[in-house]
Design a protein around this motif. Sequence first.
Motif, PDB file in Angstrom:
ATOM      1  N   ALA A 228       0.833  -1.203   0.000  1.00 52.00           N
ATOM      2  CA  ALA A 228       0.000   0.000   0.000  1.00 52.00           C
ATOM      3  C   ALA A 228       0.869   1.255   0.000  1.00 52.00           C
ATOM      4  CB  ALA A 228      -0.932  -0.009   1.208  1.00 52.00           C
ATOM      5  N   MET A 229       1.957   1.218   0.777  1.00 52.89           N
ATOM      6  CA  MET A 229       2.876   2.351   0.809  1.00 52.89           C
ATOM      7  C   MET A 229       3.554   2.530  -0.554  1.00 52.89           C
ATOM      8  SD  MET A 229       3.272   3.791   3.980  1.00 52.89           S
ATOM      9  CE  MET A 229       4.985   4.224   4.215  1.00 52.89           C
ATOM     10  N   GLY A 230       4.051   1.417  -1.107  1.00 50.19           N
ATOM     11  CA  GLY A 230       4.713   1.482  -2.407  1.00 50.19           C
ATOM     12  C   GLY A 230       3.788   1.977  -3.493  1.00 50.19           C
ATOM     13  N   ARG A 231       2.545   1.516  -3.470  1.00 49.33           N
ATOM     14  CA  ARG A 231       1.560   1.961  -4.469  1.00 49.33           C
ATOM     15  C   ARG A 231       1.320   3.458  -4.347  1.00 49.33           C
ATOM     16  NH1 ARG A 231      -4.014  -0.910  -3.761  1.00 49.33           N
ATOM     17  NH2 ARG A 231      -3.990   0.443  -1.929  1.00 49.33           N
ATOM     18  N   GLY A 232       1.234   3.961  -3.097  1.00 49.50           N
ATOM     19  CA  GLY A 232       1.041   5.388  -2.897  1.00 49.50           C
ATOM     20  C   GLY A 232       2.194   6.221  -3.417  1.00 49.50           C
ATOM     21  N   LEU A 233       3.407   5.676  -3.336  1.00 51.47           N
ATOM     22  CA  LEU A 233       4.592   6.413  -3.770  1.00 51.47           C
ATOM     23  C   LEU A 233       4.787   6.394  -5.285  1.00 51.47           C
ATOM     24  CD1 LEU A 233       7.006   5.244  -0.951  1.00 51.47           C
ATOM     25  CD2 LEU A 233       6.197   7.584  -1.310  1.00 51.47           C
ATOM     26  N   MET A 234       4.017   5.564  -5.980  1.00 53.57           N
ATOM     27  CA  MET A 234       4.174   5.451  -7.436  1.00 53.57           C
ATOM     28  C   MET A 234       3.895   6.770  -8.158  1.00 53.57           C
ATOM     29  SD  MET A 234       5.226   2.452  -8.519  1.00 53.57           S
ATOM     30  CE  MET A 234       4.646   2.345 -10.220  1.00 53.57           C
ATOM     31  N   ALA A 235       3.052   7.625  -7.546  1.00 55.60           N
ATOM     32  CA  ALA A 235       2.748   8.919  -8.162  1.00 55.60           C
ATOM     33  C   ALA A 235       3.729   9.997  -7.712  1.00 55.60           C
ATOM     34  CB  ALA A 235       1.319   9.341  -7.822  1.00 55.60           C
ATOM     35  N   ASP A 236       4.785   9.596  -6.986  1.00 53.79           N
ATOM     36  CA  ASP A 236       5.801  10.525  -6.504  1.00 53.79           C
ATOM     37  C   ASP A 236       5.162  11.758  -5.857  1.00 53.79           C
ATOM     38  OD1 ASP A 236       8.385  11.362  -5.993  1.00 53.79           O
ATOM     39  OD2 ASP A 236       8.653  12.324  -7.947  1.00 53.79           O
ATOM     40  N   PRO A 237       4.308  11.549  -4.839  1.00 52.37           N
ATOM     41  CA  PRO A 237       3.507  12.647  -4.299  1.00 52.37           C
ATOM     42  C   PRO A 237       4.316  13.657  -3.507  1.00 52.37           C
ATOM     43  CG  PRO A 237       3.246  10.693  -2.949  1.00 52.37           C
ATOM     44  CD  PRO A 237       4.052  10.274  -4.150  1.00 52.37           C
ATOM     45  N   ARG A 238       3.825  14.891  -3.521  1.00 48.75           N
ATOM     46  CA  ARG A 238       4.376  15.925  -2.641  1.00 48.75           C
ATOM     47  C   ARG A 238       3.822  15.748  -1.230  1.00 48.75           C
ATOM     48  NH1 ARG A 238       3.076  21.498  -3.934  1.00 48.75           N
ATOM     49  NH2 ARG A 238       1.045  20.757  -4.623  1.00 48.75           N
ATOM     50  N   VAL A 239       2.567  15.323  -1.151  1.00 50.80           N
ATOM     51  CA  VAL A 239       1.902  15.120   0.138  1.00 50.80           C
ATOM     52  C   VAL A 239       1.439  13.673   0.224  1.00 50.80           C
ATOM     53  CG1 VAL A 239       0.070  15.879   1.703  1.00 50.80           C
ATOM     54  CG2 VAL A 239       1.077  17.503   0.085  1.00 50.80           C
ATOM     55  N   LEU A 240       1.860  12.993   1.288  1.00 48.28           N
ATOM     56  CA  LEU A 240       1.487  11.597   1.506  1.00 48.28           C
ATOM     57  C   LEU A 240       0.629  11.540   2.767  1.00 48.28           C
ATOM     58  CD1 LEU A 240       2.097   8.836   0.187  1.00 48.28           C
ATOM     59  CD2 LEU A 240       4.008   8.604   1.772  1.00 48.28           C
ATOM     60  N   ILE A 241      -0.620  11.125   2.607  1.00 47.78           N
ATOM     61  CA  ILE A 241      -1.566  11.037   3.720  1.00 47.78           C
ATOM     62  C   ILE A 241      -1.731   9.564   4.072  1.00 47.78           C
ATOM     63  CG2 ILE A 241      -3.950  11.470   4.428  1.00 47.78           C
ATOM     64  CD1 ILE A 241      -3.965  13.865   2.528  1.00 47.78           C
ATOM     65  N   ILE A 242      -1.418   9.208   5.321  1.00 46.74           N
ATOM     66  CA  ILE A 242      -1.356   7.798   5.716  1.00 46.74           C
ATOM     67  C   ILE A 242      -2.264   7.561   6.922  1.00 46.74           C
ATOM     68  CG2 ILE A 242       0.181   5.868   6.240  1.00 46.74           C
ATOM     69  CD1 ILE A 242       2.532   7.632   5.312  1.00 46.74           C
ATOM     70  N   ASP A 243      -3.204   6.624   6.770  1.00 49.08           N
ATOM     71  CA  ASP A 243      -4.197   6.374   7.813  1.00 49.08           C
ATOM     72  C   ASP A 243      -3.919   5.051   8.524  1.00 49.08           C
ATOM     73  OD1 ASP A 243      -6.407   6.565   9.428  1.00 49.08           O
ATOM     74  OD2 ASP A 243      -7.888   6.264   7.833  1.00 49.08           O
ATOM     75  N   GLU A 244      -3.550   5.122   9.807  1.00 46.06           N
ATOM     76  CA  GLU A 244      -3.363   3.968  10.692  1.00 46.06           C
ATOM     77  C   GLU A 244      -2.476   2.869  10.072  1.00 46.06           C
ATOM     78  OE1 GLU A 244      -4.239   3.968  13.720  1.00 46.06           O
ATOM     79  OE2 GLU A 244      -6.195   4.863  14.060  1.00 46.06           O
TER      80      GLU A 244
END
Length: 233
Positions: free
Chosen positions: A144-160
């Motif tokens: 889930a973390m790796g998938r979120g980073l695929m868009a090279d985000p400026r802001v990463l919002i992480i829930d629990e």
Amino acid sequence: MIELQGVRAGYGAINILWDVSLSIRQGELTTIIGPNGAGKTTLLRAIMGLIPLSQGVVQLDGRPLSGVPTWKMPSLGVVMIPEGRMVFKEMTVEENLMLGAFTKQHRAGARKQCDRAYEMFPRLYERRHRPAGTLSGGEAQMLAMGRGLMADPRVLIIDEPSLGLAPVIVNELFETLARLKGEGRTIVLVEQSTHRAVGVADHVYLLQTGKVVLSQKAAETDMARLHDLYFAH
């Protein structure tokens, strides 16, 4: 970077957030803590446009986000990693990762970002051809973390992210958060472990019954007072 001003939001006739105002500063890790039912996940959903605001405004770089659909948020550099992993179990690990680069502007760099995810989470590389449903809870969180980073985000919002994970995996997870913070990413973290969350954060917000009852620099936070407020009724 992200500003909430007087936000009220909820589900149908049930209001959860009451006049919430807070600031997410660029390059910092902001943690939002509070007991179950405090409105933490609702707050994240309000930022992402998953639920409408009944009052107030959410701004990114000074521009209101009202009317921006959730699926366009990655194009603005904002990505959310939801509670519960939410991986596609019948798809392979690599197929799940590639979904994180679904927006047109990110497709060209998808291979590079995928390789970076494998470098950050070597176990994902070992399991890249396996269905995501065969992963352990810790591996699914890495995915889930790796998938979120695929868009090279400026802001990463992480829930629990640590929910239900073994202590050794939680250690790895917070090492990864520290690494991402060191890269200069802006991170919004909702986390059940107050000591862990405050330890890695720059700023702390405490929610109680949909209201901000504490806003403080993490380095100045008195954990005893924080816990008194946390468990107050």
